[in-house]
Design a protein around this motif. Structure first.
Motif, short mmCIF file in Angstrom:
data_model
loop_
_atom_site.label_atom_id
_atom_site.label_comp_id
_atom_site.label_asym_id
_atom_site.label_seq_id
_atom_site.Cartn_x
_atom_site.Cartn_y
_atom_site.Cartn_z
N LEU A 8 -6.47 -6.34 5.28
CA LEU A 8 -6.03 -7.40 4.39
C LEU A 8 -6.10 -6.87 2.97
CD1 LEU A 8 -5.33 -10.45 3.83
CD2 LEU A 8 -7.78 -10.72 3.39
N LEU A 9 -5.00 -6.99 2.24
CA LEU A 9 -4.96 -6.59 0.84
C LEU A 9 -4.83 -7.85 0.00
CD1 LEU A 9 -3.43 -4.33 2.65
CD2 LEU A 9 -2.82 -3.39 0.45
N MET A 53 2.40 -5.16 -8.06
CA MET A 53 2.37 -3.71 -8.25
C MET A 53 1.11 -3.11 -7.62
SD MET A 53 2.49 -1.53 -11.79
CE MET A 53 0.80 -1.93 -12.23
N GLN A 54 -0.03 -3.77 -7.79
CA GLN A 54 -1.27 -3.24 -7.23
C GLN A 54 -1.23 -3.20 -5.70
OE1 GLN A 54 -2.58 -4.72 -11.16
NE2 GLN A 54 -3.65 -5.92 -9.63
N LEU A 55 -0.66 -4.23 -5.10
CA LEU A 55 -0.56 -4.22 -3.63
C LEU A 55 0.37 -3.09 -3.17
CD1 LEU A 55 -0.44 -8.03 -2.81
CD2 LEU A 55 -2.39 -6.50 -2.66
N ALA A 56 1.48 -2.91 -3.88
CA ALA A 56 2.41 -1.83 -3.52
C ALA A 56 1.74 -0.46 -3.68
CB ALA A 56 3.67 -1.91 -4.38
N LYS A 57 1.01 -0.26 -4.77
CA LYS A 57 0.31 1.01 -4.97
C LYS A 57 -0.76 1.23 -3.89
CE LYS A 57 0.79 1.74 -9.94
NZ LYS A 57 0.07 1.80 -11.23
N ASN A 62 -1.78 -12.02 -1.20
CA ASN A 62 -2.37 -11.36 -0.04
C ASN A 62 -1.29 -10.83 0.88
OD1 ASN A 62 -4.55 -13.88 -0.51
ND2 ASN A 62 -5.42 -11.87 -0.18
N GLN A 63 -1.68 -9.82 1.64
CA GLN A 63 -0.77 -9.17 2.57
C GLN A 63 -1.62 -8.50 3.65
OE1 GLN A 63 1.46 -6.01 0.63
NE2 GLN A 63 3.27 -6.58 1.80
N VAL A 78 -8.62 -6.77 -9.25
CA VAL A 78 -7.31 -6.14 -9.32
C VAL A 78 -6.84 -5.71 -7.93
CG1 VAL A 78 -7.54 -5.39 -11.71
CG2 VAL A 78 -8.22 -3.85 -9.89
N ILE A 79 -7.77 -5.46 -7.02
CA ILE A 79 -7.40 -5.11 -5.64
C ILE A 79 -8.61 -5.32 -4.74
CG2 ILE A 79 -7.98 -2.66 -5.84
CD1 ILE A 79 -4.97 -4.10 -3.87
#
Length: 170
Positions: free
Chosen positions: A7-8, A17-21, A55-56, A92-93
């Protein structure tokens, strides 16, 4: 290969952007991304006086052990600027291990399946998109059943960046 559900989440800075990174770093340092949910926006859980979260859930194939995955995802969090100040606070993450295969792990650094998962809609909604019929190894019921039984009433909905009330990048 081990199958790991992660889980992110993020609610500071530029969460999309943070989730993609984070996903890029997970793919390069942890293992192959087999599936990934949509982004979901949710109210904060636990400490509610903070911005909404994105979330993802991602399903990863990896040859790493559970503690090696934990070390890698914590290093990714640190690389992306995570500072651990308060439990359930803004960040941030955040990357949590939800499942590691069908294993039950009770270690001083890691508990799998994630102990709060059945109580959190922001976890179960994206997990149901990726693995609706995956059975919780301790409870023996599917993600869909966990979601149906979840008593958490916080709003979780697909992220729409064009919505005027959606999370905006800083």
């Amino acid at each position: 290969m081990n199958k790991v559900f992660l889980l992110l989440g993020a609610n500071l800075g530029n969460p999309t952007m943070q989730l993609a990174k984070a996903l890029e770093k997970i793919e390069s340092q942890v293992g192959k991304i087999e599936a990934c949910s949509s982004l979901y926006e949710s109210e904060a859980w636990g400490v509610t006086d903070q911005p909404k979260f994105l979330n993802q859930v991602a399903l990863i194939s990896t040859s790493l052990s559970p503690l090696d995955v934990l070390d890698k995802v914590q290093a990714i969090e640190n690389d992306l600027g995570r500072i651990r100040i308060s439990k359930w606070g803004a960040r941030v993450i955040d990357i949590d291990i939800l499942y590691f295969n069908h294993d039950c792990i009770q270690h001083e650094r890691l508990i799998v399946p994630h102990p709060y998962m059945p109580d959190r809609r922001f976890v179960l909604v994206p997990l149901a998109e990726v693995a609706p019929f995956f059975k919780h190894p301790k409870l023996g019921i599917t993600t869909n059943d966990l979601l149906a039984q979840c008593e958490d009433n916080l709003t979780v909905h697909p992220y729409n960046p064009n919505d005027n009330n959606a999370i905006q990048a800083d």
